[in-house]
Design a protein around this motif. Sequence first.
Motif, mmCIF file in Angstrom:
data_model
loop_
_atom_site.group_PDB
_atom_site.id
_atom_site.type_symbol
_atom_site.label_atom_id
_atom_site.label_comp_id
_atom_site.label_asym_id
_atom_site.label_seq_id
_atom_site.Cartn_x
_atom_site.Cartn_y
_atom_site.Cartn_z
ATOM 1 N N MET A 90 0.840 -1.210 0.000
ATOM 2 C CA MET A 90 0.000 0.000 0.000
ATOM 3 C C MET A 90 0.874 1.261 0.000
ATOM 4 O O MET A 90 0.647 2.191 -0.780
ATOM 5 C CB MET A 90 -0.921 -0.014 1.225
ATOM 6 N N ILE A 91 1.892 1.278 0.853
ATOM 7 C CA ILE A 91 2.763 2.455 0.959
ATOM 8 C C ILE A 91 3.473 2.706 -0.375
ATOM 9 O O ILE A 91 3.534 3.830 -0.871
ATOM 10 C CB ILE A 91 3.772 2.266 2.121
ATOM 11 N N ARG A 92 3.972 1.637 -0.979
ATOM 12 C CA ARG A 92 4.678 1.809 -2.253
ATOM 13 C C ARG A 92 3.728 2.233 -3.372
ATOM 14 O O ARG A 92 4.098 3.000 -4.270
ATOM 15 C CB ARG A 92 5.420 0.530 -2.623
ATOM 16 N N LEU A 93 2.500 1.731 -3.326
ATOM 17 C CA LEU A 93 1.519 2.165 -4.342
ATOM 18 C C LEU A 93 1.224 3.660 -4.171
ATOM 19 O O LEU A 93 1.064 4.383 -5.148
ATOM 20 C CB LEU A 93 0.222 1.363 -4.213
ATOM 21 N N CYS A 94 1.157 4.105 -2.913
ATOM 22 C CA CYS A 94 0.892 5.525 -2.664
ATOM 23 C C CYS A 94 2.045 6.375 -3.184
ATOM 24 O O CYS A 94 1.832 7.440 -3.759
ATOM 25 C CB CYS A 94 0.681 5.778 -1.163
ATOM 26 N N LYS A 95 3.259 5.889 -2.978
ATOM 27 C CA LYS A 95 4.423 6.628 -3.487
ATOM 28 C C LYS A 95 4.344 6.731 -5.014
ATOM 29 O O LYS A 95 4.510 7.803 -5.593
ATOM 30 C CB LYS A 95 5.706 5.904 -3.056
ATOM 31 N N MET A 96 4.068 5.598 -5.656
ATOM 32 C CA MET A 96 3.968 5.584 -7.114
ATOM 33 C C MET A 96 2.845 6.531 -7.561
ATOM 34 O O MET A 96 3.012 7.304 -8.501
ATOM 35 C CB MET A 96 3.697 4.136 -7.567
ATOM 36 N N ALA A 97 1.712 6.491 -6.842
ATOM 37 C CA ALA A 97 0.581 7.355 -7.201
ATOM 38 C C ALA A 97 0.972 8.829 -7.088
ATOM 39 O O ALA A 97 0.575 9.652 -7.926
ATOM 40 C CB ALA A 97 -0.609 7.053 -6.285
ATOM 41 N N SER A 98 1.785 9.163 -6.091
ATOM 42 C CA SER A 98 2.174 10.568 -5.919
ATOM 43 C C SER A 98 3.116 11.010 -7.041
ATOM 44 O O SER A 98 3.079 12.151 -7.472
ATOM 45 C CB SER A 98 2.833 10.788 -4.548
ATOM 46 N N VAL A 99 3.921 10.094 -7.528
ATOM 47 C CA VAL A 99 4.872 10.450 -8.590
ATOM 48 C C VAL A 99 4.162 10.564 -9.941
ATOM 49 O O VAL A 99 4.424 11.487 -10.710
ATOM 50 C CB VAL A 99 6.010 9.393 -8.663
ATOM 51 N N TYR A 100 3.246 9.643 -10.219
ATOM 52 C CA TYR A 100 2.637 9.599 -11.559
ATOM 53 C C TYR A 100 1.242 10.220 -11.617
ATOM 54 O O TYR A 100 0.595 10.189 -12.657
ATOM 55 C CB TYR A 100 2.612 8.156 -12.077
ATOM 56 N N GLY A 101 0.760 10.727 -10.492
ATOM 57 C CA GLY A 101 -0.515 11.464 -10.519
ATOM 58 C C GLY A 101 -1.761 10.599 -10.514
ATOM 59 O O GLY A 101 -2.819 11.044 -10.982
ATOM 60 N N TYR A 102 -1.680 9.381 -9.970
ATOM 61 C CA TYR A 102 -2.903 8.572 -9.844
ATOM 62 C C TYR A 102 -3.642 8.964 -8.576
ATOM 63 O O TYR A 102 -3.015 9.284 -7.564
ATOM 64 C CB TYR A 102 -2.557 7.079 -9.798
#
Length: 241
Positions: A90-102
Amino acid sequence: MKRESVMGLQIVDTTYDELIFQIREDLENDRKRVIVAINPEKIMKIKGNPFLAGFVRKADYLIPDGVGILMASKKLGGHLQTKITGIDTMIRLCKMASVYGYKVFLLGGKSEVVHSAKLHLEERFQGIQIAGTQDGYHMEDVDLIQKINESGAQILFVALGSPKQEYWISENKDKLSVNIFQGVGGSFDVLGQYVKRAPVWMQDMGIEWLYRLLKNPSRIFRQMNLLRFYRLIRKEKKGRV
Ligand code: UDP
């Protein structure tokens, strides 16, 4: 992505980086995907719940949530090496979402808990778009499907405990324009700092259960499942020779 069969479940045999990369590709290609964390407690629940068993078998990414599953793999002659926990995914998905704008939606937990989890993620990952939240105790008070769809969220974390979160995802997945679904149990309580996670050394030794038990002795009944799990592995191993 490589997978290994552990007690009849196709567990991903991968790294966080590969998993997150793959999920980003799913998002880019507008695919619907369900992530389920597999740990001894979940396996024991599956044994007594045909719905849950079916849901888990149909899920796209079964992640090895802790050393209990790695140990089962080893005892049964497998090679799973890397644990991929639900909360760290979950934490890594949130990081990815913050970088790519999801956009992300948080569903479940008590009202103050989901609110704190949101604040924590916003502080930790600059630019993250938490498109909406909903606590897990007043879900009937709102048109939740509309609320989530209007938020534009592509990633939905559902923290209702198991199997409630799996029932919810199964029932509502097709009505939602969300791509990625993950049931995250008590993760909002941890992120919102209402519950402390075991120290890393205890996590690495596979005795996170002991930490939880010491903090909350009433969990003893839930943890009987762990004993049953070890018995099950032994039986399964015997059945193979
Ligand atoms: N929860 C909820 N609504 C409910 C029941 C539970 O939002 O009707 C939340 C609860 O507040 C907690 C989480 O679901 O945040 C369950 O956490 P638990 O550690 O029991 O989950 P597990 O991963 O062990 O299934």
